[in-house]
Scaffold this active site. Structure first.
Site, PDB file in Angstrom:
ATOM      1  N   ASN A  28       8.476  -9.378  -1.699  1.00 56.44           N
ATOM      2  CA  ASN A  28       8.409 -10.950  -2.017  1.00 56.44           C
ATOM      3  C   ASN A  28       7.065 -11.191  -2.104  1.00 56.44           C
ATOM      4  O   ASN A  28       6.513 -12.481  -1.991  1.00 56.44           O
ATOM      5  CB  ASN A  28       9.011 -11.550  -0.693  1.00 56.44           C
ATOM      6  CG  ASN A  28       8.110 -11.444   0.555  1.00 56.44           C
ATOM      7  OD1 ASN A  28       7.397 -10.451   0.759  1.00 56.44           O
ATOM      8  ND2 ASN A  28       8.638 -12.246   1.513  1.00 56.44           N
ATOM      9  N   PHE A  81       0.950  -1.196   0.077  1.00 57.77           N
ATOM     10  CA  PHE A  81      -0.014  -0.013  -0.117  1.00 57.77           C
ATOM     11  C   PHE A  81       1.016   1.361  -0.083  1.00 57.77           C
ATOM     12  O   PHE A  81       0.758   1.981  -0.810  1.00 57.77           O
ATOM     13  CB  PHE A  81      -0.898  -0.200   1.263  1.00 57.77           C
ATOM     14  CG  PHE A  81      -1.687   1.280   1.509  1.00 57.77           C
ATOM     15  CD1 PHE A  81      -2.294   1.874   0.708  1.00 57.77           C
ATOM     16  CD2 PHE A  81      -1.644   1.671   3.009  1.00 57.77           C
ATOM     17  CE1 PHE A  81      -2.991   3.074   1.131  1.00 57.77           C
ATOM     18  CE2 PHE A  81      -2.264   2.900   3.307  1.00 57.77           C
ATOM     19  CZ  PHE A  81      -3.013   3.599   2.214  1.00 57.77           C
ATOM     20  N   TYR A 132      23.128   1.666  13.347  1.00 59.35           N
ATOM     21  CA  TYR A 132      23.875   1.662  12.166  1.00 59.35           C
ATOM     22  C   TYR A 132      24.386   3.377  11.604  1.00 59.35           C
ATOM     23  O   TYR A 132      25.030   3.697  11.384  1.00 59.35           O
ATOM     24  CB  TYR A 132      23.185   1.284  10.899  1.00 59.35           C
ATOM     25  CG  TYR A 132      23.367  -0.007  10.597  1.00 59.35           C
ATOM     26  CD1 TYR A 132      23.354  -1.131  11.389  1.00 59.35           C
ATOM     27  CD2 TYR A 132      24.224  -0.588   9.470  1.00 59.35           C
ATOM     28  CE1 TYR A 132      23.590  -2.570  11.159  1.00 59.35           C
ATOM     29  CE2 TYR A 132      24.556  -1.847   9.170  1.00 59.35           C
ATOM     30  CZ  TYR A 132      24.266  -2.957   9.955  1.00 59.35           C
ATOM     31  OH  TYR A 132      24.472  -3.952   9.498  1.00 59.35           O
ATOM     32  N   TYR A 185       4.799  -7.599  15.879  1.00 63.04           N
ATOM     33  CA  TYR A 185       4.945  -6.348  14.960  1.00 63.04           C
ATOM     34  C   TYR A 185       5.771  -5.372  15.751  1.00 63.04           C
ATOM     35  O   TYR A 185       6.447  -5.031  15.462  1.00 63.04           O
ATOM     36  CB  TYR A 185       3.434  -6.148  14.428  1.00 63.04           C
ATOM     37  CG  TYR A 185       3.606  -4.952  13.535  1.00 63.04           C
ATOM     38  CD1 TYR A 185       4.130  -5.081  12.413  1.00 63.04           C
ATOM     39  CD2 TYR A 185       3.001  -3.689  14.062  1.00 63.04           C
ATOM     40  CE1 TYR A 185       4.066  -3.804  11.396  1.00 63.04           C
ATOM     41  CE2 TYR A 185       3.007  -2.416  13.235  1.00 63.04           C
ATOM     42  CZ  TYR A 185       3.598  -2.680  12.102  1.00 63.04           C
ATOM     43  OH  TYR A 185       3.362  -1.576  11.189  1.00 63.04           O
ATOM     44  N   THR A 244       2.578  -9.900   1.247  1.00 62.74           N
ATOM     45  CA  THR A 244       1.285  -9.135   1.623  1.00 62.74           C
ATOM     46  C   THR A 244       1.181  -8.014   0.511  1.00 62.74           C
ATOM     47  O   THR A 244       0.216  -7.601   0.242  1.00 62.74           O
ATOM     48  CB  THR A 244       1.203  -8.525   3.005  1.00 62.74           C
ATOM     49  OG1 THR A 244       2.427  -7.567   3.004  1.00 62.74           O
ATOM     50  CG2 THR A 244       1.192  -9.272   4.025  1.00 62.74           C
ATOM     51  N   ARG A 279      27.169   0.484   2.279  1.00 63.65           N
ATOM     52  CA  ARG A 279      28.021   0.041   1.082  1.00 63.65           C
ATOM     53  C   ARG A 279      28.081   1.114   0.138  1.00 63.65           C
ATOM     54  O   ARG A 279      29.044   1.447  -0.623  1.00 63.65           O
ATOM     55  CB  ARG A 279      27.554  -1.310   0.342  1.00 63.65           C
ATOM     56  CG  ARG A 279      28.617  -1.893  -0.703  1.00 63.65           C
ATOM     57  CD  ARG A 279      28.241  -3.354  -1.203  1.00 63.65           C
ATOM     58  NE  ARG A 279      27.530  -4.158  -0.281  1.00 63.65           N
ATOM     59  CZ  ARG A 279      26.365  -4.595  -0.377  1.00 63.65           C
ATOM     60  NH1 ARG A 279      25.679  -4.794  -1.695  1.00 63.65           N
ATOM     61  NH2 ARG A 279      25.799  -5.497   0.427  1.00 63.65           N
TER      62      ARG A 279
END
Ligand code: UDP
Length: 322
Positions: free
Chosen positions: A35, A14, A161, A147, A38, A108
């Protein structure tokens, strides 16, 4: 503005598909990844033949190489309660491995990394409205934990990170959002109510309908995300519409907009369903100059053509199956 090569994970979802449209309209090249757990290819159908868009059908939990990118928008995750409870382990994995893998790509290529987080980080909040400084009230082992904790872990990973690996990160905490391309059957409140109203079925109110949500129309949400990406803000920023609705009033609004004669029907309240939710958007207002423009009544009417088609398609499917 610099034309960028941008990776959008969850591009068939969505929000991912609406974001892709806006990035393409701004002249960027988009590599979508999904993938289709959903997400749905139908959300990207209109981009067939679009030379600046390509789709990689793959799971971001496995390392992958999209080539050099300037920015990554990590939108991939099941997001409706029914779907993340069906795909509990997958939801945890995409919030962990998927986030590590895409952050490694950002590192990267020295790419900007924007992660789609959620108001669920606040759980069933004891502070109202919710500002970004609130740490939340989350059940770590309840049905919603797959979730909530995935998204909280993801926020910690993104901050790490940023702090330890120098990645240029953004965190958007997304509140309830609605609009065309919501999966019609994924059990969320606006999609359920619109489908039910248009079919003349009862609207299903979980509990007594006094719980609240604050509903943001999709174009406002995407505008907030794009503004956040363009800012320098590494701390989380709430993006959502601060107008708060009880679920019962939201149901009545859907009846008014659709002109439906449907009735309201009470069903059991799901476990750990947050009692209230409303974003404090002071940060978004002051730092991004953002605020929502579309209020619920207008947003619901903008949804009607899409949900009318969805009702028709479900009738056609039933007839061809029968
Ligand atoms: N809800 C409801 N009827 C429905 C679907 C949802 O009353 O058919 C309620 C649900 O219990 C929750 C709110 O609407 O209080 C929003 O639910 P949704 O699944 O859209 O997302 P959430 O905000 O809980 O993640």
């Amino acid at each position: 503005m610099k034309k960028m090569r941008i990776l959008v994970t969850g591009a068939a979802g969505f929000l991912g598909s609406h974001l892709t449209d806006v990035l393409l309209a701004d002249g960027h090249t988009v590599i979508g990844v999904d993938n289709l757990a959903t997400g749905r290819l139908a959300n990207l159908e209109h981009l067939q033949g679009e030379p600046h868009f390509s789709l990689l059908e793959r799971d971001i939990c496995q390392p992958f190489e999209p080539g050099q990118v300037d920015a990554i928008y990590n939108m991939a995750s099941p997001a409706s309660p029914a779907e993340y409870m069906r795909l509990g382990v997958e939801t945890l994995r995409v919030g962990a491995y998927g986030v590590f893998n895409t952050l490694d790509i950002a590192r990267r290529y020295r790419a900007l990394y924007l992660h789609a987080s959620t108001s669920e980080c606040y759980g069933d909040p004891e502070v109202h409205p919710q500002a970004e400084s609130y740490w939340g009230h989350v059940n770590p082992v309840g049905p919603r934990s797959v979730y909530d904790e995935a998204k909280r872990f993801a926020e910690a990973t993104v901050m790490a990170y940023h702090r330890y690996r120098g990645v240029n990160t953004r965190l958007v905490r997304i509140f309830n959002t609605y609009g065309p391309r919501l999966q019609p059957n994924d059990g969320r409140v606006i999609s359920n109510f619109l489908m039910q109203a248009l079919r003349g079925e009862d609207l299903t109110i979980y509990g007594d309908g006094s719980q609240t949500r604050s509903f943001c129309y999709v174009t406002d949400l995407i505008d907030g995300i794009v503004r956040l990406a363009a800012s320098d803000e590494h701390q989380p920023v709430n993006i959502g519409n601060p107008v708060e609705w009880t679920i019962a009033d939201c149901a009545r609004e859907v009846l008014a907009v659709t002109g439906s004669k449907s009735k309201l029907r009470s069903l059991t309240l799901p476990v750990d369903d947050p009692a209230r939710r409303r974003p404090d958007i002071t940060r978004a207002r002051t730092m991004l100059g953002w605020e929502p423009k579309v209020q619920l009544r207008e947003g619901l009417s903008l949804c009607i053509p899409y949900f009318t088609r969805a009702v028709q398609e479900s009738v056609d499917t039933q007839q061809s199956a029968g």
